[in-house]
Design an enzyme around this catalytic site. Sequence first.
Site, PDB file in Angstrom:
ATOM      1  N   PRO A 277     -54.900  20.131 -14.791  1.00 12.26           N
ATOM      2  CA  PRO A 277     -54.516  18.838 -14.997  1.00 12.26           C
ATOM      3  C   PRO A 277     -54.592  18.749 -16.584  1.00 12.26           C
ATOM      4  CG  PRO A 277     -56.979  18.891 -14.701  1.00 12.26           C
ATOM      5  CD  PRO A 277     -56.157  20.229 -14.202  1.00 12.26           C
ATOM      6  N   ARG A 315     -42.736  10.278 -26.902  1.00 13.19           N
ATOM      7  CA  ARG A 315     -42.274  10.024 -25.386  1.00 13.19           C
ATOM      8  C   ARG A 315     -41.290   8.903 -25.566  1.00 13.19           C
ATOM      9  NH1 ARG A 315     -45.230   9.030 -21.825  1.00 13.19           N
ATOM     10  NH2 ARG A 315     -44.625  10.448 -20.586  1.00 13.19           N
ATOM     11  N   CYS A 345     -35.544   7.001 -39.505  1.00 13.24           N
ATOM     12  CA  CYS A 345     -34.026   6.510 -39.701  1.00 13.24           C
ATOM     13  C   CYS A 345     -33.252   6.733 -38.370  1.00 13.24           C
ATOM     14  CB  CYS A 345     -33.349   7.047 -40.849  1.00 13.24           C
ATOM     15  SG  CYS A 345     -34.298   6.595 -42.227  1.00 13.24           S
ATOM     16  N   TYR A 373     -50.041  14.131 -24.577  1.00 14.35           N
ATOM     17  CA  TYR A 373     -48.378  14.438 -25.130  1.00 14.35           C
ATOM     18  C   TYR A 373     -48.232  13.393 -26.244  1.00 14.35           C
ATOM     19  CZ  TYR A 373     -48.773  16.990 -20.904  1.00 14.35           C
ATOM     20  OH  TYR A 373     -48.781  17.831 -19.738  1.00 14.35           O
TER      21      TYR A 373
END
Length: 417
Positions: A277, A315, A345, A373
């Site tokens: 995990p 993400r 940008c 993450y």
Amino acid sequence: MSGFPEFKYRNNILYAESVSLQQIAQEFGTPCYVYSRAALTSAYNEFKNAFAQREHLICYAVKANSNLAILNLLAQLGSGFDIVSGGELQRVIKAGGNPQKIVFSGVGKNIDEMRMALSADILCFNVESLAELQALNQLAGKMNKTAPVSLRVNPDVDAKTHPYISTGLKENKFGVPVSEAERIYHCSHEYPHLEFTGLDCHIGSQLTELSPFMQASEKMLNLLDRLQSQGLEIEHLDLGGGLGIRYTNETPPSISDYVSALCASTTHVKQRLLIEPGRSMIGNAGLLLTRTEYLKHTPDRNFAIVDAAMNDLMRPALYDAYHDILSVHQKTDKTLDYQVVGPVCETGDFLGHNRMLSIASGDYLAVMSAGAYGMSMSSNYNTRPRAAEVMVDGDSVHLIRQRETIDQLTASEAILT
Ligand code: LLP
């Protein structure tokens, strides 16, 4: 209510355990990743307790968050580790992890990485192709070693998650098909420098239902039965990672329901169970703290321009992922519908779209569920130094990674002489 047990409002200020995020922002600056030691510990313990009497090893997927402090805390709790590079191996060892609790996954381990892992005597290589198997056999021979291996089997199961993080379908690059795996185990004597100690799969990440896990586990158990009936001695069954977390309104199974289901589906299995995990261990134990620089109102939109960007948390830009965004100082003033965006940008540089917020410039925001993450996928795009990271433990705060400096960013570059 914040919905996160270790991140709660007290007198309208959001706290991490017993420390206000306002105080952390002022002391350590922003953007800053904030983790809760209690949340991490409780996730680990939920995994451990759910396995109860079952022989098992929890191998935390280092890629989710590889900060040394996090690895060290998990090592102290008894965790093993799932790594995917030589760099992650070195981190785990540096953090005090036990090599005999390390499994090494990934489709493209190179010879140097394999050599490093063989020298460290890790628990197992999760091998993902015949070519890799042959390379490992040859290297182990040269080093006078026997490499412990599991084949990573691709069970061809739909994980029902984002296509970029679905790994167990036959069109994905991961693992070997069941039939090929069976043939290879059958010919294990052709690899004198390998010992086939395990069987492995991992079907994807952020799974919010149990059924794909159960389908994969069934296919693995059928294969295990066949291998055993042919006299092969398999010591462990590794069912990978992938349990999802709640970012907004998802309803993934709890850690204990997930582990109980894995245990229940394998009651007749005598092998040690391994799982890998990542997200479910650290995802909801961390947030990204950011400061509102400017508010900009156009006829079409309200923009909250904050000091964190896609380089800090990619993400949303990469998967259109949703992260809750909370005001550190909860106000009762009128809310507006904001696009929460960073200074990079690109139009893809956003942390959240259409968030109802009551904020002023200078206010802090917390981007929730960013423990997994987040920092590990950060970059220096736009020559932005990486954020600081702190770990809260009760009423104390530990700096676990200093904010990067511009000098560090350019230190290894050179101008033509
Ligand atoms: N084991 C293997 C072999 C993996 O490839 C992964 C994740 C894990 C375990 C841990 O999976 P978890 O329990 O964290 O779901 N960057 C993406 C997630 C990529 C997952 C890659 N593999 C995201 O931000 O959603």
